[in-house]
Write an enzyme that holds these catalytic residues in place. Structure first.
Site, PDB file in Angstrom:
ATOM      1  CE1 TYR A   1      11.150  32.054   4.171  1.00 27.56           C
ATOM      2  CE2 TYR A   1      11.558  29.706   3.843  1.00 27.56           C
ATOM      3  CZ  TYR A   1      11.169  30.946   3.346  1.00 27.56           C
ATOM      4  OH  TYR A   1      10.802  31.061   2.047  1.00 27.56           O
TER       5      TYR A   1
ATOM      6  CE  LYS B   1      -0.447  -0.260   5.011  1.00 25.93           C
ATOM      7  NZ  LYS B   1      -1.186  -0.921   6.078  1.00 25.93           N
TER       8      LYS B   1
HETATM    9  C1  LIG Z   1      -0.368  -1.892   6.664  1.00 25.16           C
HETATM   10  C2  LIG Z   1      -0.891  -3.164   7.103  1.00 25.16           C
HETATM   11  C3  LIG Z   1      -0.037  -4.226   7.407  1.00 25.16           C
HETATM   12  C4  LIG Z   1       1.456  -4.123   7.419  1.00 25.16           C
HETATM   13  O1  LIG Z   1       1.861  -3.660   8.671  1.00 25.16           O
HETATM   14  P1  LIG Z   1       3.408  -3.498   9.052  1.00 25.16           P
HETATM   15  O2  LIG Z   1       3.355  -3.008  10.443  1.00 25.16           O
HETATM   16  O3  LIG Z   1       3.951  -2.481   8.123  1.00 25.16           O
HETATM   17  O4  LIG Z   1       4.030  -4.806   8.887  1.00 25.16           O
HETATM   18  C5  LIG Z   1      -0.613  -5.431   7.739  1.00 25.16           C
HETATM   19  N1  LIG Z   1      -1.952  -5.572   7.788  1.00 25.16           N
HETATM   20  C6  LIG Z   1      -2.803  -4.569   7.519  1.00 25.16           C
HETATM   21  C7  LIG Z   1      -4.261  -4.797   7.585  1.00 25.16           C
HETATM   22  C8  LIG Z   1      -2.314  -3.331   7.178  1.00 25.16           C
HETATM   23  O5  LIG Z   1      -3.152  -2.339   6.911  1.00 25.16           O
END
Ligand SMILES: *Cc1c(COP(=O)(O)O)cnc(C)c1O
Length: 629
Positions: A263, A40
């Site tokens: 800044y 993702k």
């Molecule tokens: C993002 C996500 C993961 C991965 O989690 P990590 O902590 O990055 O390993 C696993 N399961 C779900 C449902 C997620 O949304």
């Protein structure tokens, strides 16, 4: 990197590190457990396509994305592996979730019903994963109602529960709570009479802390990218950061003791020194909160970021190091030093390493390294491609989403290519006829009376649609145009305007289908000759793939300095041979190919030009080849 850079900043993705991390994590899996690679948010900023490809190579059973759009993009880029949409989908995403064969997560009954009705109307069976809320209190069926809800979902006839899962709230830090969540999940599973194919709960930290042997899938995110979520993990597993964010010094300036920098004048030089300007800022994802906190690494030494992070620039105290020069590479995040690790940097402002990774390199190009080599680099910038023929609204959306994801031209071209193929083959409710083994030979001979006698031979395989086909020949393009639209026309020839249209000037020497010589029947229209080619035995061949052969003898004017071949139908595999007499010089060939590859292989010998694509390469209509001399 040795090549001279044109970028102000860039991201290097080390796929070897990613592979090593996965191998390390696999050591913590049970023999029955497979993994889902979470990609993702563009694989936490690492590039979803490249990571997915390697993950699948390493045995990933599933890919996980946040929403339909992310999954669709991977499909358009050619990823075939199962993809789970982790977040609850919205109803308007349903049709595309199904079209792109993504697996939705079902977290509530209302969505389950909507999905089921959609599938029922189309008589489909849609695989789903049902999410149970065991204590994260975000999405998922609430635990108290989960069993009842699950039973109802299993009764929906057009949904097939392929997986059940839950998600840990704090697997990296809270042993007790994670244990409670796991116990609830196990309890739920034990109530079921039959289990779906996949049962999963652990995210990557969960694999180290609470890997339940009853589950057969784990979902790997942050750890696979080489980031620890808790320092203790370093004792259990050795991870290597996959992403490195780099830039280079664009200017070095002196500053005197007491002067202020940037800044709001948040830093005052404690003594005379020099500082470097580095052309990245918070717009590149280098967080504003790193102002006066972060460290960068230059030539294996660390230097503090001083003053505020601007939108596009940061300043670094070089401590009057005389060895520094403009152009020197700077590591901002990742690399071998812990000071620039995502964990350390995000810790400086109590931020999240996850967020930092996702936002880093917003404007930077990514370079992928594998086996120590750069495997994907700059795109060909001239690869803009859209044939107006295919500019339907769907393509527009693809292009828009591709651009919004900052894809490179090459990738957009690839996606359009796949989408066109897809719409040819899947979405049109008609049979698709395409030519394969397309071979076109054209031989100009020494001129006679200012014409080149020309022999052409065209052969290809295609499904026979009628018991006849037409060959058309005309003096003008306009007259010929309608013949490009008819599907019973197999060959069109444009004659010189000076010619009287006669079978003498355009002769079909051979026309055959599967070796059967066809009878030709010539019709002279006002400004066109139509030749109908047929044979009684063709009726039996309708619907099967046959070999066409069309040979012509014709005259080509010497005054014309150009000869074109049009590819008017979807064609798979093209070979063209153009041969010319000594009177013709300097022949140039310009392929105008729409399709996956715009550049076929071309070779020249003294009087010949050969053009060839791979046998299985698709070339779209509206392509052509121009010979000019
Ligand atoms: C993002 C996500 C993961 C991965 O989690 P990590 O902590 O990055 O390993 C696993 N399961 C779900 C449902 C997620 O949304």
């Amino acid at each position: 990197m040795s090549t001279e850079r044109t970028e102000r900043s860039w991201v290097e993705i080390n796929l070897d590190h990613y592979r090593a991390n996965i191998e390390q994590i696999k050591q913590h899996l049970n023999p029955e457990q497979g993994f889902m690679q979470i990609v993702k948010a563009d694989a936490y900023g690492h590039g979803a396509l490249e990571i997915s490809k390697v993950a699948i190579d390493l045995g990933a059973l599933y890919l996980g994305v946040a929403n339909m759009e992310e999954g669709k993009l991977l499909r358009l880029q050619g990823i075939k592996a199962p993809i789970l949409v982790l977040s609850p989908a919205i109803k308007s995403e349903i049709s595309q979730i199904i079209e792109y064969e993504l697996t939705p997560t079902v977290s509530d009954l209302e969505f389950a019903n909507a999905l089921d009705s959609f599938a029922a109307e189309r008589n489909l069976l849609v695989p789903i994963h049902v999410k149970i809320d065991t204590g994260m209190h975000r999405s998922g069926l609430s635990y108290e109602l989960a069993f009842q809800g699950y039973q109802k979902i299993t009764q929906l006839r057009h949904l097939e529960v392929e997986g059940i899962f839950s998600h840990f709230a704090s697997s990296e830090s809270d042993e007790n709570y994670t244990g409670t969540q796991l116990a609830k999940f196990q309890e739920f599973i034990s109530l079921l009479n039959s289990l779906p194919r996949y049962i999963h709960i652990a995210n990557s930290s969960g694999v180290l802390s609470h890997n339940d042997p009853c589950t057969n899938l784990v979902r790997l995110g942050i750890l696979s990218y080489g980031i620890y979520t808790n320092p203790i993990q370093a004792k259990l597993i050795r991870l290597l950061p996959v992403m490195t964010f780099k830039s280079s010094i664009i200017q070095i300036k002196p500053i005197c003791r007491g002067e202020t920098l940037g800044y709001n004048r948040t830093w005052t030089a404690p003594h005379d020194t020099t500082y470097a300007i580095i052309p990245v800022g918070y717009a590149d994802g280098y967080d504003f909160m790193l102002s006066n906190r972060a460290t960068v690494v230059i030539q294996n030494k660390s230097y503090p970021v001083v003053g505020r992070i601007s939108m596009d620039m940061i300043t670094v105290d070089l401590k009057a190091d005389p060895l520094m020069s403009v152009g020197t590479e700077v590591t901002l995040l990742g690399g071998s030093e812990s000071k620039t690790s995502a964990e350390e940097l995000s810790g400086l402002f109590a931020g999240s390493a996850y967020e930092l990774l996702c936002q880093i390199g917003r404007r930077a190009k990514r370079y992928y390294f594998s086996d120590g080599h750069l495997i994907s680099s700059s795109p060909l910038s001239r690869r803009d491609f859209v044939s107006s023929d295919f500019s339907d609204s769907k393509l527009n959306t693809i292009i828009e989403s591709a651009i919004s994801q900052r894809l490179q031209n090459e990738e957009i071209g690839e996606m359009i290519y796949r989408e066109i193929l897809r719409s040819f083959f899947y979405n049109k409710d008609r049979d698709v006829h395409y030519r394969s083994n397309f071979v076109h030979n054209i031989a100009l001979q020494s001129p006679i009376n200012s014409y080149y006698p020309t022999i052409t031979s065209l052969s290809y395989s295609k499904v026979l649609q009628n018991d006849y086909f037409i060959v058309a020949c005309a003096n003008s393009d306009e007259v010929l145009q309608p013949y490009f639209k008819r599907n019973d026309v197999e060959y069109r020839w444009l004659m010189d305007a000076n010619f009287e249209l006669s079978p003498h000037h355009f002769k079909l020497s051979t026309v055959s289908v599967n070796g059967i010589a066809l009878t030709t029947q010539i019709t002279r229209l006002l400004d066109c000759i139509e030749i109908k080619c047929s044979h009684p035995s063709l009726t039996q061949l309708i619907g099967s793939e046959v070999d066409f052969l069309i040979e012509t003898e014709t005259l080509y004017p010497v005054s014309s300095h150009q000869l074109s071949i049009f590819i008017t139908e979807l064609t798979r595999g093209v070979k063209v041979h153009f041969c010319y007499p000594p009177e013709v010089n300097n022949v140039e060939i310009t392929p105008i190919f729409s399709g996956q590859s715009k550049f076929p292989m071309i070779s020249h010998t003294e009087h010949d030009i050969y053009l060839e694509t791979k046998v299985d390469q698709w070339v779209f209509p509206m392509s052509g080849i121009v010979f000019s001399y």
